[in-house]
Write an enzyme that holds these catalytic residues in place. Structure first.
Site, PDB file in Angstrom:
ATOM      1  N   ASP A  56      -9.946 -32.613   3.677  1.00  0.00           N
ATOM      2  CA  ASP A  56      -9.337 -33.941   3.658  1.00  0.00           C
ATOM      3  C   ASP A  56      -7.902 -33.982   3.169  1.00  0.00           C
ATOM      4  O   ASP A  56      -7.161 -34.902   3.483  1.00  0.00           O
ATOM      5  CB  ASP A  56     -10.149 -34.861   2.740  1.00  0.00           C
ATOM      6  CG  ASP A  56     -11.158 -35.684   3.524  1.00  0.00           C
ATOM      7  OD1 ASP A  56     -11.104 -35.664   4.748  1.00  0.00           O
ATOM      8  OD2 ASP A  56     -11.981 -36.342   2.881  1.00  0.00           O
ATOM      9  N   GLY A  57      -7.504 -33.046   2.318  1.00  0.00           N
ATOM     10  CA  GLY A  57      -6.207 -33.096   1.675  1.00  0.00           C
ATOM     11  C   GLY A  57      -6.245 -32.277   0.412  1.00  0.00           C
ATOM     12  O   GLY A  57      -6.868 -31.215   0.362  1.00  0.00           O
ATOM     13  N   ALA A  79      -8.448 -28.086  -2.982  1.00  0.00           N
ATOM     14  CA  ALA A  79      -8.641 -28.729  -1.687  1.00  0.00           C
ATOM     15  C   ALA A  79      -9.591 -29.907  -1.854  1.00  0.00           C
ATOM     16  O   ALA A  79     -10.466 -29.902  -2.724  1.00  0.00           O
ATOM     17  CB  ALA A  79      -9.208 -27.731  -0.682  1.00  0.00           C
ATOM     18  N   LYS A  80      -9.422 -30.926  -1.016  1.00  0.00           N
ATOM     19  CA  LYS A  80     -10.329 -32.075  -1.031  1.00  0.00           C
ATOM     20  C   LYS A  80     -11.389 -31.850   0.042  1.00  0.00           C
ATOM     21  O   LYS A  80     -11.099 -31.863   1.232  1.00  0.00           O
ATOM     22  CB  LYS A  80      -9.570 -33.382  -0.773  1.00  0.00           C
ATOM     23  CG  LYS A  80     -10.465 -34.605  -0.912  1.00  0.00           C
ATOM     24  CD  LYS A  80      -9.695 -35.898  -0.710  1.00  0.00           C
ATOM     25  CE  LYS A  80     -10.612 -37.095  -0.942  1.00  0.00           C
ATOM     26  NZ  LYS A  80     -11.800 -37.079  -0.066  1.00  0.00           N
ATOM     27  N   TRP A  81     -12.631 -31.656  -0.395  1.00  0.00           N
ATOM     28  CA  TRP A  81     -13.719 -31.307   0.502  1.00  0.00           C
ATOM     29  C   TRP A  81     -14.296 -32.545   1.177  1.00  0.00           C
ATOM     30  O   TRP A  81     -14.427 -33.604   0.550  1.00  0.00           O
ATOM     31  CB  TRP A  81     -14.805 -30.560  -0.266  1.00  0.00           C
ATOM     32  CG  TRP A  81     -14.259 -29.302  -0.853  1.00  0.00           C
ATOM     33  CD1 TRP A  81     -13.657 -29.154  -2.069  1.00  0.00           C
ATOM     34  CD2 TRP A  81     -14.196 -28.040  -0.207  1.00  0.00           C
ATOM     35  NE1 TRP A  81     -13.226 -27.866  -2.232  1.00  0.00           N
ATOM     36  CE2 TRP A  81     -13.540 -27.148  -1.097  1.00  0.00           C
ATOM     37  CE3 TRP A  81     -14.626 -27.546   1.027  1.00  0.00           C
ATOM     38  CZ2 TRP A  81     -13.317 -25.817  -0.794  1.00  0.00           C
ATOM     39  CZ3 TRP A  81     -14.408 -26.213   1.329  1.00  0.00           C
ATOM     40  CH2 TRP A  81     -13.761 -25.371   0.435  1.00  0.00           C
TER      41      TRP A  81
END
Length: 356
Positions: A175-176, A28-30
């Site tokens: 975020d993505g 995951a994009k933190w």
């Protein structure tokens, strides 16, 4: 401090792509503050993305990292704050405050967490040249007994699960997705990973602009949306234009310039108290310092379409991207109602995801 990888270290970065690539490790994009943590026994240094120390702003993390990290290590990760079961970037930015008493109070009321996703050194060994898969295994072992607020970031090599995370985790404020080649060594300050972010579009009112730092051309457009009460709220800016286009925009917007800003919806922007009841451009903060935040008011009559990744409360989290003018849209139709509402997701479930 005497470690095989010494501070400061600029973290490895990612470049944007439009789709999740196959054959990689996915995380995951933190949405927080990137941080590289150096620990050598009792010594802890939390370094920002630019290498500046963050210890004084997150005293509770200094203690937690001593309790949960190996005695000698260098770990890459993200500092986040969780509120109402999702990431809260606004509360995170409040921590960068000059007053120690304020930081202490916030450390108690809105404590931060650290999400670890890479290992640069362990004991006397540098892992910078070690492939990602081996670094990930070493990190998982090193944090096998870690407890909140220190977390091991979920990771998978299953692209189907990565797509599922991309869809679900946004509701928890992420975020993505980040994709990392399995044989990737750690290269500070190099864009060798890949980030896949959400992109949506919205029609917004162009209600002002700022001049470019290089001279009398447009630097950024100030964007607004009408709320349920009919008030135009400042929601962000779009700023990525070629230099030639910046000069053209100045000519295009000239007929809308207001010599007297008295009738503008954001006319009170220079009054500090006005920012307490409305979103206006030009609010001073510890991020802006003495930066000139003045802007040129425009009659709020022109609409453009912009692309954005996600909202942080009632504003665009990042700079929006200009797509096109919308002469077919009335400014009054540019409301928050057009924005897609993301299904909420509990961040605790993200951090509890097992490895695959």
């Amino acid at each position: 401090m005497d470690l095989p990888v010494m501070p400061p270290v600029k973290p490895m970065l990612a470049k944007s792509v439009t789709a999740i690539p196959p054959g990689m490790q996915y995380e995951a994009k933190w949405d927080g503050f990137r941080a590289v943590v150096h620990r050598d026994g009792a010594e802890i240094e939390i370094g920002s993305r630019t290498g500046k120390p963050l210890n004084r702003y997150f005293p509770e993390l200094v203690t937690a990292l001593k309790d949960n990290l190996p005695d000698r290590c260098v770990v890459d990760g993200e500092i986040v704050i969780v509120h109402d079961r999702r990431l809260d970037f606004d509360r995170l930015t409040e921590r960068i405050h000059p007053a120690a008493s304020r930081v202490k109070m916030l450390a108690e009321t809105t404590p931060a967490s650290f999400v670890a996703f890479d290992l640069l050194a362990l004991g006397d060994d540098s892992l910078l040249d070690t492939p990602l898969v081996a670094r990930r295994s070493a990190l998982a072992r090193a944090l096998s007994t870690a407890r909140p607020p220190v977390h091991l970031a979920p990771a998978t090599t299953d692209p189907a699960l990565a797509h599922d995370w991309f869809e679900r985790f946004e509701g928890a404020g992420l975020d993505g997705v980040i994709a990392k080649p399995l044989d990737l060594p750690y290269r500070p300050d190099a864009r060798l990973m890949f980030k896949i972010k959400h992109e949506r579009t919205a029609d917004v009112v162009v209600a002002g602009f700022r001049f470019h730092k290089s001279g009398p051309i447009v630097g950024s457009l100030l964007l607004g949306l009408y709320d349920a009460h009919g008030t135009l709220q400042h929601v962000g800016v779009c700023a990525a234009f070629p230099m030639k286009r910046r000069a053209e925009l100045l000519t295009e917007l000239e007929p809308l310039r207001m010599p007297d800003p008295g009738g503008h919806p954001w006319a009170a922007w220079a009054e500090e108290a006005a920012h307490e009841s409305a979103r206006l451009p030009g609010a001073q903060s510890r991020w802006t310092g003495k930066k000139d935040l003045s802007w040129v008011p425009l009659r709020p009559e022109r609409v453009c379409e912009v692309a954005y990744d996600h909202m942080e409360g009632d504003r665009f989290r990042h700079t929006a991207q200009f797509r096109r003018w919308r002469p077919d849209r009335l400014p009054e139709s540019c409301t928050y109602a057009q924005l897609e509402e993301v299904v909420r997701y509990d961040l605790a479930e993200v951090l509890g995801t097992p490895e695959n």
